[in-house]
Write a protein that holds these residues in place. Sequence first.
Motif, PDB file in Angstrom:
ATOM      1  N   SER A  57       0.829  -1.216   0.000  1.00 38.19           N
ATOM      2  CA  SER A  57       0.000   0.000   0.000  1.00 38.19           C
ATOM      3  C   SER A  57       0.861   1.263   0.000  1.00 38.19           C
ATOM      4  O   SER A  57       0.401   2.332  -0.405  1.00 38.19           O
ATOM      5  CB  SER A  57      -0.937   0.000   1.213  1.00 38.19           C
TER       6      SER A  57
ATOM      7  N   ALA B 150       1.430   2.262  -3.479  1.00 36.92           N
ATOM      8  CA  ALA B 150       0.135   2.655  -4.059  1.00 36.92           C
ATOM      9  C   ALA B 150      -0.159   4.100  -3.674  1.00 36.92           C
ATOM     10  O   ALA B 150      -0.607   4.905  -4.488  1.00 36.92           O
ATOM     11  CB  ALA B 150      -0.961   1.724  -3.557  1.00 36.92           C
TER      12      ALA B 150
ATOM     13  N   ASN C  17       1.542   5.850  -6.727  1.00 37.79           N
ATOM     14  CA  ASN C  17       0.418   5.475  -7.582  1.00 37.79           C
ATOM     15  C   ASN C  17       0.699   4.184  -8.347  1.00 37.79           C
ATOM     16  O   ASN C  17       0.178   3.956  -9.431  1.00 37.79           O
ATOM     17  CB  ASN C  17       0.062   6.599  -8.567  1.00 37.79           C
ATOM     18  N   ILE C  18       1.582   3.366  -7.777  1.00 44.06           N
ATOM     19  CA  ILE C  18       1.874   2.050  -8.357  1.00 44.06           C
ATOM     20  C   ILE C  18       1.590   1.038  -7.253  1.00 44.06           C
ATOM     21  O   ILE C  18       2.177   1.138  -6.176  1.00 44.06           O
ATOM     22  CB  ILE C  18       3.364   1.906  -8.752  1.00 44.06           C
ATOM     23  N   PRO C  19       0.717   0.075  -7.477  1.00 46.11           N
ATOM     24  CA  PRO C  19       0.475  -0.901  -6.408  1.00 46.11           C
ATOM     25  C   PRO C  19       1.702  -1.780  -6.177  1.00 46.11           C
ATOM     26  O   PRO C  19       2.257  -2.325  -7.132  1.00 46.11           O
ATOM     27  CB  PRO C  19      -0.698  -1.725  -6.944  1.00 46.11           C
TER      28      PRO C  19
ATOM     29  N   ASN D 279      -2.991  -4.310  -3.938  1.00 47.73           N
ATOM     30  CA  ASN D 279      -3.056  -2.915  -3.514  1.00 47.73           C
ATOM     31  C   ASN D 279      -3.544  -1.969  -4.618  1.00 47.73           C
ATOM     32  O   ASN D 279      -3.570  -0.753  -4.413  1.00 47.73           O
ATOM     33  CB  ASN D 279      -1.683  -2.443  -3.012  1.00 47.73           C
ATOM     34  N   ALA D 280      -3.912  -2.544  -5.749  1.00 46.92           N
ATOM     35  CA  ALA D 280      -4.323  -1.690  -6.875  1.00 46.92           C
ATOM     36  C   ALA D 280      -5.513  -0.807  -6.505  1.00 46.92           C
ATOM     37  O   ALA D 280      -5.580   0.358  -6.907  1.00 46.92           O
ATOM     38  CB  ALA D 280      -4.657  -2.565  -8.077  1.00 46.92           C
TER      39      ALA D 280
ATOM     40  N   CYS E  33      -4.774   2.542  -4.888  1.00 48.26           N
ATOM     41  CA  CYS E  33      -4.108   3.608  -5.654  1.00 48.26           C
ATOM     42  C   CYS E  33      -4.998   4.848  -5.782  1.00 48.26           C
ATOM     43  O   CYS E  33      -4.549   5.963  -5.533  1.00 48.26           O
ATOM     44  CB  CYS E  33      -3.742   3.105  -7.047  1.00 48.26           C
TER      45      CYS E  33
ATOM     46  N   TYR F 116      -3.444   7.658  -3.509  1.00 50.58           N
ATOM     47  CA  TYR F 116      -2.601   8.621  -4.210  1.00 50.58           C
ATOM     48  C   TYR F 116      -3.251  10.005  -4.214  1.00 50.58           C
ATOM     49  O   TYR F 116      -2.559  11.021  -4.086  1.00 50.58           O
ATOM     50  CB  TYR F 116      -2.335   8.142  -5.635  1.00 50.58           C
TER      51      TYR F 116
END
Lengths: 512, 191
Positions: A77, A80, A84-86, A91-92, A95, A99
């Motif tokens: 996390s 994420a 902004n990258i899981p 954890n997507a 994001c 973020y």
Amino acid sequence: MLQGLQDLGSAYLSFMTPMTLLYGLGGAFVGLVMGILPGLSATLAIALLTTMTMSLDGNVAILVLICSYVGALYGGSRTAILLNIPGTAANAASCADGYALAQQGQAGRAIGIATSGAVTSTLLGVVFLATLTPLLANVALKFGAFEFFWLALFGVTLSGSIVGGDPLKGWMMGLVGLLLAQVGEESLYAYQRFTFGSEALAGGIGLIPALVGAFGLAEVLMALSDPIERKIHDLTDSVLPRWRDLIQYRWTVLRSGLIGVFTGLLPGVGEDAGAWVSYAAAKAVSKEREKFGKGSIDGLMAAETGDMSSVPGHLVPVLSLGVPGSAPSAVLMAAMIIHGVQPGPMLIVEHPQFIYHVVAMTTLASFAILLFGLFGVRPMLQVLKVPRNILMPIVFLLCAVGAFAVASRLFDIYVMVAIGIGAYFLRRRGYEMAPLVLGLVLGPLLDKSLRRGLVLSDGSLVPFFTRPISLVLATITIFMFLLYVPQFRSAVGRIGKTIARGARSALGRSSI
Amino acid sequence: MNSAEPTHATEMAEPQHDGDSEAAASPRADLYDAIGWVILGVVVVVLSLQMDRLQDRHINPLTVPGLVPGLLGVGMVIVGAILGLRSWARGALHQALPAVAENERKRRLRVLLAVILCCGYSVVLLGHGLPFWVASSIYVTCSILAFDRMSSDPVKRRIGLLAVAKALLIGVLSSVAVWLVFERLFLVRLP
């Protein structure tokens, strides 16, 4: 019941030694670092640590692995929220809101929410792990060769959905995994299959070299191939968990926690599904839907709670049925086998204490992430500053050592490299590696069960469909398979809607 | 606890997670895959049929060693054929493979380099007399320098004495650390 509580108490006590706790913290730390680093996954953390824990006592080794599993999902996390990258696929869902909060200067708060949600939901999941596993395991005790065959086939059928991508490609990878599992001496007559006279191949394709290749080397190649550079977001505010947020969003935590556990129970539905379903449910009932995707505390809390509580959920089918539902749980199951514990129906007979040990391990893991969430977030983020040109060759070094360490065979390094390179190219063409792992793990069970079943029935297929549990498992497997056929799926949907309409009419409500 | 000073924005060279999403193969690529899978499936079936039936042991013909591999081969042929039919229905025969973009060309070059380095380390350097830490130091150092040379940052691309010394130091330190941790701490024998 009382015996169960006593076993649980003694399991907790058995881990209360300074060295064991230190090992647990170490596992969580490594998992966290792996989770923080985009590209490195919970699966890789478990695969690499399996080789490092070979010399440890089985229980301590599995504690390390479970802590790394929980730690990696929690750590994911961070990226994420900040990049902004899981960090991991699970954890997507974090994001979008994580973020957005970071962009509003609330990155620390977002991290705090992730910590409080993760700890609470893991503990919630642990309760279900402790209660559901023995129940399911007792049912599974009635399994024989026929039932095991269907169980293995069910697992492979799930490979179509295990990563939520293309079912056809998932099945193909499942078949490739099953095929790789056939290499070497088979279990009934010690006949050598697909060895082509090679002594090295007679020993079969090692699980760990294959796992390390499919997840480790493939990830290294993925990371090194990317020419794009990224920026990490500022972290200016406090990272302390906001317990006030937790109280305010208590219903979100409870709902998402339950969703996470039950999606985890369904083999083939990964941690990411837990996060997304929880997120969707939170959005559906929220009074501030418009905030979702723009920095909603509710949304972030739901996503983080959903993915973390699915970990104990996943452990239930692993322990009771021996069917892993996600890539990390498949690797964890493989690691358990390597450490001398065979998950599945016989577990409750052969190692009845082990289920409670896993409950205690998962609880310890949740406290470990709380500790790191409180004290270790900022220092650990420094690891993100290590350029991948430096990090990835070192990760490959660990992959090579990991592949070699289990059997001290150079051949295993070659297997790791071959599978890793193949996995990279297959991934680039849309094939996922989790079904391959599932196939590798379930391959020997499928082969043994089918042929043993045929010996028992003297070649007849009838008992595979007429024994009560076999019939249920066969029906579920065939139903699951047919669900991928669009016409069948829409027919099921229509029937479901008709039943719902009928139920509403019967209750005297107007149909929608 | 929360007293640590703020972490400043840092330029990162981190991997993206777009690899998988980009990997969504075109119908034409799927068709090629399908042909490959069907061929593999047929080969597996043929090899399974050639396996010993163990008749001299009077075993049940339905438990022969080639049974499950044969069924798997058939499964691969069926799934491969469906994949092929699907790609055909999606216009695989009319759509060409997408053109290779500049970014993709760079990616391929980087992968090729990484594969060469990994294979060189595993097949040539390891297990042929060189101590583990020496072989690993060579691999890590070469990897760092090679990928620095391919960096989009012109400063990184310049390989001076300092860059070589830095890469060598990282290579030796990391290799010795791995060697110490595994061989001394975890008592794992290394190649």
